[in-house]
Design a protein around this motif. Sequence first.
Motif, PDB file in Angstrom:
ATOM      1  N   VAL A 160       2.103  -4.347   1.029  1.00  0.00           N
ATOM      2  CA  VAL A 160       0.949  -3.657   0.445  1.00  0.00           C
ATOM      3  C   VAL A 160       1.262  -2.185   0.247  1.00  0.00           C
ATOM      4  O   VAL A 160       0.851  -1.571  -0.739  1.00  0.00           O
ATOM      5  CB  VAL A 160      -0.297  -3.828   1.336  1.00  0.00           C
ATOM      6  CG1 VAL A 160      -1.517  -3.135   0.705  1.00  0.00           C
ATOM      7  CG2 VAL A 160      -0.587  -5.302   1.584  1.00  0.00           C
ATOM      8  N   THR A 182      -2.625   6.551  -3.373  1.00  0.00           N
ATOM      9  CA  THR A 182      -2.748   5.259  -4.058  1.00  0.00           C
ATOM     10  C   THR A 182      -2.452   4.106  -3.103  1.00  0.00           C
ATOM     11  O   THR A 182      -3.167   3.088  -3.079  1.00  0.00           O
ATOM     12  CB  THR A 182      -1.801   5.194  -5.270  1.00  0.00           C
ATOM     13  OG1 THR A 182      -2.151   6.225  -6.190  1.00  0.00           O
ATOM     14  CG2 THR A 182      -1.912   3.842  -5.965  1.00  0.00           C
ATOM     15  N   GLN A 183      -1.404   4.259  -2.295  1.00  0.00           N
ATOM     16  CA  GLN A 183      -1.067   3.221  -1.333  1.00  0.00           C
ATOM     17  C   GLN A 183      -2.137   3.099  -0.246  1.00  0.00           C
ATOM     18  O   GLN A 183      -2.456   1.990   0.191  1.00  0.00           O
ATOM     19  CB  GLN A 183       0.292   3.514  -0.705  1.00  0.00           C
ATOM     20  CG  GLN A 183       1.466   3.329  -1.644  1.00  0.00           C
ATOM     21  CD  GLN A 183       2.790   3.414  -0.917  1.00  0.00           C
ATOM     22  OE1 GLN A 183       2.999   4.297  -0.091  1.00  0.00           O
ATOM     23  NE2 GLN A 183       3.683   2.488  -1.211  1.00  0.00           N
ATOM     24  N   ALA A 186      -4.908   1.064  -1.547  1.00  0.00           N
ATOM     25  CA  ALA A 186      -4.550  -0.355  -1.597  1.00  0.00           C
ATOM     26  C   ALA A 186      -4.653  -0.993  -0.212  1.00  0.00           C
ATOM     27  O   ALA A 186      -5.129  -2.123  -0.071  1.00  0.00           O
ATOM     28  CB  ALA A 186      -3.137  -0.512  -2.154  1.00  0.00           C
TER      29      ALA A 186
END
Length: 203
Positions: A160, A182-183, A186
């Motif tokens: 992920v 962004t990670q 997520a």
Amino acid sequence: MDTVFIDRFHAITRPGHHRSTLVRRALAAALVLVALGSMLLDARSADPLVLTFAAPVPAGAVLTSADLAAVRLPAAIVPEGALTEVAQAEGQILAAGAAPGEVVTATRLVGPDLFTALVAEEPPGEAFTMVPVPLAEPDILPMLRHGARVDVIGEGPAIVAAGGRIVTVGEAGTVLVLLRQTQAAAVAAASLTDPLTVVLSAG
């Protein structure tokens, strides 16, 4: 020996030049001791006042005044970023466990200074943020340390997010991970539906 002692006692107690000399020497010795004590006190008071941990504190704990102590230490051994006032640390989260007597520095607490230290060698790019990751396999917790680089793994198994940094390791099976924004988003979304874990990463 008794005769010598008696002679000295008589010399001190009888008026005369010898007694005056002994008294002056005693006073001079006392003044020297006072001067040395004063110099030591002055030198000690010139040392900077810094915060140290007053007791063992686990990672992830919110610091209270009872966890902290203000002491004077020689400037040569005070680390960079040392905190000097209880108000600077009280209420802050400790990133890694501390032992009594350790100096409290800004990089030990969850905040901007810690982020800067963790990402100092990262290439330019998207900003970093923290995200809590509840672990489906808490058996890995003893292997995780503050600053360790990890990948976050979801179902599949699928990566992920990669290249995160452990900020704190909680006792309830949740770790706080520093990731690019962004990670982090997520991971936050995946944590709502998927069991997540982390694996140690070399890169």
